[in-house]
Design an enzyme around this catalytic site. Structure first.
Site, PDB file in Angstrom:
ATOM      1  N   ARG A  20     -11.619   7.435 -16.586  1.00 13.78           N
ATOM      2  CA  ARG A  20     -11.613   6.480 -15.475  1.00 13.78           C
ATOM      3  C   ARG A  20     -12.095   7.172 -14.206  1.00 13.78           C
ATOM      4  O   ARG A  20     -11.652   8.278 -13.884  1.00 13.78           O
ATOM      5  CB  ARG A  20     -10.197   5.941 -15.256  1.00 13.78           C
ATOM      6  CG  ARG A  20      -9.999   5.117 -13.974  1.00 13.78           C
ATOM      7  CD  ARG A  20      -8.558   4.633 -13.872  1.00 13.78           C
ATOM      8  NE  ARG A  20      -8.273   3.946 -12.624  1.00 13.78           N
ATOM      9  CZ  ARG A  20      -7.558   4.455 -11.614  1.00 13.78           C
ATOM     10  NH1 ARG A  20      -7.053   5.685 -11.707  1.00 13.78           N
ATOM     11  NH2 ARG A  20      -7.341   3.761 -10.517  1.00 13.78           N
ATOM     12  N   ARG A  35      -4.602  -3.264   5.588  1.00 13.14           N
ATOM     13  CA  ARG A  35      -3.862  -2.181   6.238  1.00 13.14           C
ATOM     14  C   ARG A  35      -3.545  -2.532   7.684  1.00 13.14           C
ATOM     15  O   ARG A  35      -4.225  -3.359   8.301  1.00 13.14           O
ATOM     16  CB  ARG A  35      -4.666  -0.873   6.200  1.00 13.14           C
ATOM     17  CG  ARG A  35      -4.949  -0.375   4.789  1.00 13.14           C
ATOM     18  CD  ARG A  35      -5.639   0.989   4.809  1.00 13.14           C
ATOM     19  NE  ARG A  35      -5.945   1.447   3.467  1.00 13.14           N
ATOM     20  CZ  ARG A  35      -5.080   2.052   2.654  1.00 13.14           C
ATOM     21  NH1 ARG A  35      -3.847   2.279   3.087  1.00 13.14           N
ATOM     22  NH2 ARG A  35      -5.438   2.449   1.455  1.00 13.14           N
ATOM     23  N   LYS A  50      -7.430  -6.167 -13.383  1.00  7.74           N
ATOM     24  CA  LYS A  50      -6.157  -5.505 -13.107  1.00  7.74           C
ATOM     25  C   LYS A  50      -5.151  -6.542 -12.597  1.00  7.74           C
ATOM     26  O   LYS A  50      -5.400  -7.193 -11.588  1.00  7.74           O
ATOM     27  CB  LYS A  50      -6.361  -4.394 -12.080  1.00  7.74           C
ATOM     28  CG  LYS A  50      -7.246  -3.261 -12.595  1.00  7.74           C
ATOM     29  CD  LYS A  50      -7.669  -2.323 -11.487  1.00  7.74           C
ATOM     30  CE  LYS A  50      -6.513  -1.569 -10.893  1.00  7.74           C
ATOM     31  NZ  LYS A  50      -6.987  -0.603  -9.858  1.00  7.74           N
ATOM     32  N   THR A  85       0.064   3.284 -14.411  1.00  5.71           N
ATOM     33  CA  THR A  85       0.769   3.665 -13.182  1.00  5.71           C
ATOM     34  C   THR A  85       2.104   4.350 -13.458  1.00  5.71           C
ATOM     35  O   THR A  85       2.999   3.779 -14.084  1.00  5.71           O
ATOM     36  CB  THR A  85       1.029   2.475 -12.236  1.00  5.71           C
ATOM     37  OG1 THR A  85      -0.137   1.667 -12.149  1.00  5.71           O
ATOM     38  CG2 THR A  85       1.388   2.981 -10.846  1.00  5.71           C
TER      39      THR A  85
END
Length: 473
Positions: free
Chosen positions: A35, A76, A217, A275
């Site tokens: 990846r 953000r 995802k 994860t």
């Protein structure tokens, strides 16, 4: 080289794993797919990494897949007074569309589009959920909120909005440029981050135009609400537990992981669990018992693949992390409970000839204790149908297409071998037996099961199966 496990391993490339000799060690330890995270990769580095993987593939004479993970739209905070502020529980705070603020009671968010979607009582999670706000008023250019969980906030920390369907494309201008660079190199998989709706996947599919397979995802609650439609448009799914664990209560994530895994298997599409699988191995040569149990749970659930992120990208023990994952998957797959659990999850086949044949292949293989299943596949669909059944015997996928062989590296149980198309039905069976023997899956006198389709070369036309004996050389 053949793997002695069926669950595949993805490893993320980074400073700890990008050197050619380190890549080789990772592959030998068990990596099936490399990846590349475009959040930390320039186009020049992407080209370099791609070239190194392809050189390794040529050296090892085994297909190796490359997955490019697009960054996606990260929301953000802007710049805060003094670089950081402290929020206290119960405090009232203003949210404004701005790059910076000099007022400690005002949070700047330089993403004006979110304010058109924010409603009263929506939650904002900042810095991976360490600070939580809840809105009590909203308008097109700002909002007001109470602090439910306080703490120190620093510049540029990430903002998650679990209750809000954001009017944002899953692809930024950076993602589109990264995508074209990846496709020009010929990568095998493109991973799309922060999918919210089926349209996000449809947009990517239009840009890709069949040049790579698409992995969606699942890391936002809104995506789970549209899971079936997203799955239909995708070639594979990833349970991306990082942001999913921020936007959902932590205790809800394991259930959603099982939901996504089973939905993908039912559809016959690969699913990756990712994860923090061996997070402690970023700095430790050994994992925690809980981490090993986490990897084992994904394998017991029948996930196609498990993934390492920082463990191999920047950790101190990348090869050891892959080795632990390899040993754990192997141990689970040889546990007496493993196959019964997979059998219990099998669904009734669809009312199509190929699905009926693949169910028969599964049953015949079990009944006669066949050494392996040998599946001819041009597009990859027949190989994926075989994998969906999760048989006890290993599966060899024979294909004339290097692109198909690489894409199938992510799928459960498939050992891909490049070979020219079969010339006739006798060749289908004879070459299957020859390759099963050569690749070490069956000894002389062993039986193999070969699904096939006539007319030969017709995609998805699986309509017969043959049982064959393997001869010796």
């Amino acid at each position: 080289m053949r793997r002695h496990r069926k669950t595949k391993i993805l490893a993320t490339l980074g400073p700890a794993s990008s050197a050619p000799d380190q890549m080789k060690k990772l592959f030998e330890a068990g990596v099936d797919v490399f990846r590349i995270n475009m959040s930390h990769t320039s186009h020049d580095l992407l080209k370099t990494l791609h070239g190194r993987v392809r050189a390794l593939e040529e050296e090892e004479k085994r297909p190796i897949a490359i997955l490019v993970d697009l960054q996606g739209p990260k929301i953000r905070l802007g710049t805060l007074p003094g670089g950081q502020i402290t929020l206290t529980e119960g405090q009232r705070i203003k949210l404004i569309r701005a790059d910076s603020s000099n007022d400690p009671d005002v949070l700047p968010i330089p993403h004006g589009e979110i304010f058109t979607a924010l409603k009263q009582k929506h939650v904002l999670l900042i810095d991976d959920g360490k600070v939580r706000l809840r809105t009590f008023a909203s308008k097109p250019d700002g909002a007001e909120a109470f602090v439910e969980v306080g703490g120190v906030l620093k510049d540029k920390k990430g903002v998650n909005l679990p209750d809000t369907l954001l009017p944002l494309s899953a692809m930024t201008d950076k993602d589109k440029a990264d995508l074209e660079a990846a496709l020009a190199l010929g990568v095998d998989w493109i991973a799309l981050s922060f999918v919210q709706r089926p349209d996000d996947v449809a947009e990517l599919r239009k840009l890709v135009r069949g040049r790579a397979a698409i992995l969606a995802k699942i890391e936002k609650p809104k995506a789970i609400e549209s899971l079936d439609a997203i799955l239909e448009l995708s070639d594979a799914l990833m349970v991306a537990r990082g942001d999913l664990g921020v936007e959902l209560p932590l205790e809800a994530v394991p259930g959603r992981q099982k939901q996504i895994t089973r939905a993908a298997r039912k559809a016959g599409k690969p699913v990756v669990v990712a994860t923090q699988m061996l997070e402690s191995m970023i700095g430790s040569p050994t994992p925690t018992r809980a981490e090993v149990s986490d990897v084992a749970t994904a394998v017991f659930d029948g996930a196609d693949a498990v993934m390492l992120s920082a463990e191999t990208a920047s950790g101190a023990y990348p090869v050891e992390a892959v080795t632990v994952m390899d040993r754990t998957a192997f141990a689970v797959e040889n546990d007496p409970l493993y196959q019964p659990l997979l059998e219990a999850q099998r669904d009734t086949p669809l009312e199509t000839t190929p699905d009926a044949i693949m169910q028969a292949v599964h049953d015949v293989t079990h009944t006669i204790h066949a050494k392996c299943i040998v599946s001819w596949t041009g597009s990859g669909s027949t190989g994926l149908r075989a994998a969906r059944e999760r048989p006890e015997a290993p599966i060899i996928a024979l294909t004339p297409s290097i692109q198909t062989a690489r894409r199938l590296c992510i799928a459960w149980g498939l050992h891909c071998v490049l070979t020219e198309d079969a010339h006739d039905l006798d060749d289908v069976v004879e070459r299957a037996a020859e390759i099963a023997y050569r690749e070490g899956f069956a000894k002389a006198g062993g039986r193999i099961v070969v699904p096939a389709g006539v007319p030969l070369g017709t995609p998805g036309a699986t309509n017969l199966l043959r049982v064959a004996f393997v001869g010796g050389k």
